[in-house]
Design a protein around this motif. Sequence first.
Motif: not given
Length: 208
Positions: A41-46, A164-171
């Motif tokens: 979430l931090r990385d996404h916001i940044e 990083r988005t891929l990591c967060a969305l799909f684990g």
Amino acid sequence: MPKIKEGYRIAYDVYQTPGSTEEEATYHVRRISMTMSSRFLRDHIEENTIISAGLYELLMETLKKEIPEQLLHGRDLHIEGLGTFYLKIGLKQKSVTKPSAITANDLQIEGIGFKPDREFNDTVRQAVVHFVREEQRHSEEVTMADIIVRLTDYCRQHGPFTVRTLCALFGLTKYKASRVANQLVAGPAAKFTRQREGNTYFYRRVGI
């Protein structure tokens, strides 16, 4: 090719309600989701706002200290537009039959409660959502077709994404997410493009 509907895509599955018999079975639904960690979430916001990772960390650390502190001083904490944090208390013994017998020694703190403000709650209640039934999978890896569909929806809602988005969305691990990202932009008929901005690669859906 069918047109992709506008709105959010939420996956669910159907389960038999515990305790119901096969003859008189009842059913309920559960949402299928993955948890986005605070780091992602931090990385996404940044990446998508003017808020730096350092400012995000400072704000989160401050809130984690201040919210319990105010609650323990007997104050509910209302953050306008978000909701109200409050302290939940209860009895240590749940089968008390005489109210007059209850003393302070019988009480305990059960945790922190949160009641969202109406407008904050309506943000999700009134959103355009398409429910898609999927079988709950624990060990099965998500397919590339699933990834393309979900990333297309993501791009329509949020714009470009990163590894990083891929990591967060799909684990996915960062290594696995990087491999997936490379596959998305491979070949002349690739559905996604990649562009470097600073030290970060951003991926975009062709045509969006």
